[in-house]
Design a protein around this motif. Structure first.
Motif, short mmCIF file in Angstrom:
data_model
loop_
_atom_site.label_atom_id
_atom_site.label_comp_id
_atom_site.label_asym_id
_atom_site.label_seq_id
_atom_site.Cartn_x
_atom_site.Cartn_y
_atom_site.Cartn_z
N GLY A 152 -4.63 -12.36 -16.89
CA GLY A 152 -3.65 -13.28 -17.27
C GLY A 152 -4.10 -13.73 -18.61
O GLY A 152 -4.74 -13.11 -19.43
N VAL A 153 -3.74 -15.07 -19.01
CA VAL A 153 -3.98 -15.69 -20.47
C VAL A 153 -5.51 -16.16 -19.85
O VAL A 153 -5.65 -17.13 -18.98
CB VAL A 153 -3.21 -16.70 -20.74
N PRO A 154 -6.59 -15.62 -20.58
CA PRO A 154 -7.95 -15.78 -19.99
C PRO A 154 -8.13 -17.45 -19.73
O PRO A 154 -8.64 -17.95 -18.67
CB PRO A 154 -8.74 -15.63 -21.23
N HIS A 155 -8.02 -18.30 -20.70
CA HIS A 155 -8.27 -19.76 -20.70
C HIS A 155 -7.44 -20.36 -19.49
O HIS A 155 -7.93 -21.39 -18.72
CB HIS A 155 -8.23 -20.51 -21.98
N GLU A 156 -6.22 -19.85 -19.44
CA GLU A 156 -5.27 -20.60 -18.19
C GLU A 156 -5.99 -20.04 -16.86
O GLU A 156 -6.01 -20.93 -15.84
CB GLU A 156 -3.79 -19.85 -18.29
N VAL A 157 -6.15 -18.83 -16.80
CA VAL A 157 -6.90 -18.14 -15.30
C VAL A 157 -8.23 -19.12 -15.28
O VAL A 157 -8.50 -19.61 -14.18
CB VAL A 157 -6.90 -16.70 -15.31
N SER A 158 -8.89 -19.00 -16.05
CA SER A 158 -10.41 -19.65 -15.78
C SER A 158 -10.14 -21.08 -15.62
O SER A 158 -10.92 -21.57 -14.79
CB SER A 158 -11.47 -19.21 -16.95
N ASP A 159 -9.63 -21.92 -16.25
CA ASP A 159 -9.39 -23.10 -16.03
C ASP A 159 -8.74 -23.52 -14.61
O ASP A 159 -9.32 -24.24 -13.95
CB ASP A 159 -8.13 -23.69 -16.99
N TYR A 160 -7.73 -22.60 -14.18
CA TYR A 160 -7.21 -22.74 -12.70
C TYR A 160 -8.17 -22.71 -11.75
O TYR A 160 -8.65 -23.30 -10.73
CB TYR A 160 -6.00 -22.16 -12.58
N LEU A 161 -8.76 -21.47 -11.81
CA LEU A 161 -9.69 -21.08 -10.99
C LEU A 161 -11.35 -21.84 -10.85
O LEU A 161 -11.75 -22.30 -9.81
CB LEU A 161 -10.35 -19.65 -11.18
N ILE A 162 -11.69 -22.31 -11.80
CA ILE A 162 -12.97 -23.10 -12.07
C ILE A 162 -12.41 -24.65 -11.52
O ILE A 162 -13.42 -25.15 -10.72
CB ILE A 162 -13.58 -23.38 -13.44
N ARG A 163 -11.31 -25.17 -11.72
CA ARG A 163 -10.97 -26.52 -11.05
C ARG A 163 -10.82 -26.42 -9.58
O ARG A 163 -10.88 -27.63 -8.82
CB ARG A 163 -9.82 -26.90 -11.85
N SER A 164 -10.40 -25.37 -9.18
CA SER A 164 -10.20 -25.27 -7.77
C SER A 164 -11.45 -25.63 -6.73
O SER A 164 -12.50 -24.94 -7.07
CB SER A 164 -9.73 -23.68 -7.25
N PRO A 165 -11.30 -26.49 -5.77
CA PRO A 165 -12.43 -26.87 -5.02
C PRO A 165 -12.97 -25.55 -3.99
O PRO A 165 -14.00 -25.80 -3.90
CB PRO A 165 -11.89 -27.89 -4.02
N ILE A 166 -12.10 -24.61 -4.00
CA ILE A 166 -12.48 -23.42 -3.20
C ILE A 166 -13.62 -22.37 -4.01
O ILE A 166 -14.53 -22.13 -3.25
CB ILE A 166 -11.09 -22.44 -3.20
N VAL A 167 -13.65 -22.56 -5.32
CA VAL A 167 -14.72 -21.84 -5.97
C VAL A 167 -15.84 -22.41 -6.06
O VAL A 167 -15.99 -23.74 -6.48
CB VAL A 167 -14.26 -21.59 -7.39
N ARG A 168 -17.08 -22.01 -5.63
CA ARG A 168 -18.27 -22.51 -5.75
C ARG A 168 -19.08 -21.90 -6.85
O ARG A 168 -20.29 -22.62 -6.84
CB ARG A 168 -19.20 -22.51 -4.23
N LYS A 169 -18.94 -20.79 -7.39
CA LYS A 169 -19.81 -20.44 -8.26
C LYS A 169 -18.88 -19.60 -9.66
O LYS A 169 -17.93 -19.00 -8.94
CB LYS A 169 -20.88 -19.30 -7.82
N VAL A 170 -19.41 -19.88 -10.83
CA VAL A 170 -18.64 -19.42 -11.99
C VAL A 170 -19.64 -18.14 -12.59
O VAL A 170 -20.91 -18.55 -12.76
CB VAL A 170 -18.38 -20.40 -12.93
N SER A 171 -19.32 -17.04 -12.89
CA SER A 171 -20.12 -16.12 -13.59
C SER A 171 -19.26 -15.57 -14.79
O SER A 171 -18.16 -15.27 -14.64
CB SER A 171 -20.62 -15.12 -12.72
N PHE A 172 -19.67 -15.63 -16.07
CA PHE A 172 -18.94 -15.41 -17.29
C PHE A 172 -19.82 -14.45 -18.15
O PHE A 172 -21.04 -14.70 -18.29
CB PHE A 172 -18.37 -16.47 -18.12
N THR A 173 -19.22 -13.31 -18.70
CA THR A 173 -20.09 -12.55 -19.74
C THR A 173 -19.05 -12.69 -20.98
O THR A 173 -17.68 -12.50 -20.97
CB THR A 173 -20.27 -11.20 -19.07
N GLY A 174 -19.57 -13.36 -22.01
CA GLY A 174 -18.56 -13.08 -23.23
C GLY A 174 -19.49 -13.94 -24.20
O GLY A 174 -20.67 -14.16 -24.51
N SER A 175 -18.68 -14.78 -25.34
CA SER A 175 -18.93 -15.40 -26.38
C SER A 175 -19.79 -16.64 -26.01
O SER A 175 -19.21 -17.46 -24.89
CB SER A 175 -17.95 -15.51 -27.48
N VAL A 176 -20.56 -17.02 -26.83
CA VAL A 176 -21.04 -18.51 -26.69
C VAL A 176 -20.27 -19.63 -26.51
O VAL A 176 -20.41 -20.43 -25.45
CB VAL A 176 -22.44 -18.62 -27.74
N PRO A 177 -19.17 -19.73 -27.42
CA PRO A 177 -18.59 -20.87 -27.51
C PRO A 177 -17.47 -21.18 -26.11
O PRO A 177 -17.45 -21.94 -25.44
CB PRO A 177 -17.49 -20.60 -28.67
#
Ligand code: NAD
Length: 475
Positions: free
Chosen positions: A205-230
């Motif tokens: 999807g649109v990266p920031h829309e998907v990450s925003d939705y998933l990270i805010r979900s109480p179901i998700v307990r851990k976030v792993s990302f590879t990419g740019s510093v900002p």
């Protein structure tokens, strides 16, 4: 055949049904390879529910079961490396040999995680009274959300998936929309290997829309990302606001220190080859070159000679040593780095321009006489551009190596044990390579310090980010 592009949710491959799609193109000739469906909010909700449901069972699965599935995927990766590698070259651009090498090296990652997951041990702590028992258990953290980039689409995804699944977690992964075939192949192989539905889910999807939705979900307990510093900082802040564990593999600006006692001809040749690997789109690419003034001319001559012979072309051509940049956004960025360098007095010794052919090609580039505060010496170019500067004093060059907020990898060329030890002890980076390029093996930890990230992938550390510690005591 190019991979069929789909979402993979709760054990089902999903496409069509009115979902928005995005074109996937070949960066070497701009041909359209396929259309990638974007997940709707309902798809993301379904992936979250499936991952949560699957976790209740998978967390109690035996390490032997996890190990067997990981091994099967490792074996399939080896068997299908040519075909998956070809598709990776088609959508990402890297030379076929590099693409196939990425797949086969990932088979080793699968094997490593298959073995290590059987060694996730707890411990027993001696009690203060004999009737008490005290135990430390290590349990899977829960549902993970992972976001992986386009430079090593297979490698970045397989590391996160193997670590999560091996630890007993379930995972929703958003892969790189620019180069999705490798992640599709991973989903297909885990599916064929018998991974239960919902343990692995792939969304686009649109990266920031998907990450925003998933990270805010109480179901998700851990976030792993590879990419740019900002972007890493944005995602880590959001995860922090919701008290979620993170692993961040972010950008680098690897210093290269070439001392006057090094084997200069060998260093120049090897560094040139390593610099153009994946067209320089590598977070551990050698980036700032500091060469001792006594050997500067000799090094530059050898480095230029080696970079000049690099054959740039379509990754499927067996003669190609460097392919195009992975997407159109990278090309103007390269030009910006060169223009900034020239405006500050930098001399373009080689390349510096796009290549006049269809596709996102940029020539292997060497720039000298640059000030330390130029864009190229301070921001990650993520492309085939090498700035070469001189140094005279060891302490001073180590200070320069440490002068940026990055701390991912570093390279030192010397035959002095004393210099090598001093550099290894004092350079602020997660990885220090002395006289060779030895990072990113399954059995060795990969990760950065400072702005380059949090946590490690690979090595015996690989499950740390996916486990929580529980203390149990009873009488
Ligand atoms: P970018 O920052 O837009 O994207 C980099 C990656 O992050 C892409 O895969 C993208 O899909 C993803 N991304 C971007 N915003 C996101 C968000 N809000 N949520 C989730 N994922 C998100 O830039 P780009 O032009 O694609 O790449 C340029 C820079 O990215 C490079 O200069 C380099 O520093 C960095 N990068 C680093 C790595 C790495 O291995 N550390 C890999 C790829 C790109």
């Amino acid at each position: 055949m190019y991979e069929t592009l789909a979402l993979y949710i709760d054990g089902e491959f999903l496409a069509g049904d009115g979902r928005k799609t995005q074109e996937v193109t070949n960066p070497a000739n701009l041909e359209v390879l396929g259309h990638l469906p974007h997940a709707t909010t309902a798809d993301l909700d379904r992936a979250l529910a499936a991952a949560a449901r699957a976790f209740e069972t998978w967390r109690h699965s035996s390490p032997m079961q996890r190990s067997e599935i990981l091994r099967r995927v490792g074996q399939m990766s080896r068997e299908q490396a040519q075909e998956i590698g070809r598709n990776l070259t088609l959508d990402q651009g890297k030379p076929l040999a590099e693409a196939v090498g990425e797949i086969t090296s990932c088979a080793d990652h699968c094997d490593w995680h298959a073995e290590e997951c059987r060694r996730i041990y707890g411990r027993v702590i001696p009690p203060r009274s004999p009737e008490v028992r005290q135990m430390v258990l290590r349990e899977p953290i829960g549902v993970c959300a992972a976001f992986t980039p386009w430079n090593f689409p297979y490698n970045q995804a397989i590391r996160k998936i193997c670590a999560a699944i091996g630890a007993g977690c379930t995972i929703i992964l958003k892969g790189p929309e620019d180069a999705p075939s490798a992640v599709m192949a991973i989903a297909r192989m885990f599916h064929e290997a018998g991974l239960p539905p919902g343990v692995l889910n792939i969304v686009w999807g649109v990266p920031h829309e998907v990450s925003d939705y998933l990270i805010r979900s109480p179901i998700v307990r851990k976030v792993s990302f590879t990419g740019s510093v900002p972007v890493g900082k944005q995602l880590a802040s959001l995860a922090g606001a919701h008290m979620k564990r993170v692993t961040m593999e972010l950008g680098g600006h690897s210093p290269v220190l070439v001392f006057d006692d090094a084997d200069i001809a060998r260093a120049a040749k090897q560094l040139a080859r390593f610099k153009v690997r994946n067209a320089g789109q590598v977070c551990v690419s050698p980036t700032r070159f500091y060469v001792h003034e006594k050997v500067y001319d000799e090094f530059l001559e050898g480095f230029v000679a080696a970079m000049k012979t690099v054959k740039v072309g379509d990754g499927l051509d067996p003669d190609t040593q460097m392919g195009p940049l992975a997407h159109e956004r990278r090309v103007p960025t390269m030009t910006k780095f060169v223009e900034n360098a020239v405006s500050l007095g930098g001399k373009v010794v080689l390349g510096g321009t796009t290549i006049d052919r269809l596709g996102h090609f940029f020539s292997p580039t060497i720039i000298t006489d640059l000030p330390d505060d130029s864009m190229l010496m301070t921001e990650e170019p993520f492309g085939p551009i090498a700035p070469i500067t001189r140094f005279t004093d060891t302490d001073d060059v180590i200070r320069k190596a440490n002068s940026l907020p990055f701390g991912l990898s570093s390279y030192v060329f010397t035959t002095s044990l004393q210099t090598a030890t001093k550099a290894a002890n004092n350079i602020e980076s997660g990885m220090v390579n002395i006289n060779h390029f030895g990072s990113a093996l399954p059995e060795t930890p990969f990760g950065g310090v400072k702005d380059s990230g949090i946590g490690s992938e690979g090595g015996t550390e690989t499950f740390d980010g996916y486990l929580v510690t529980k203390f149990v005591t009873h009488v």
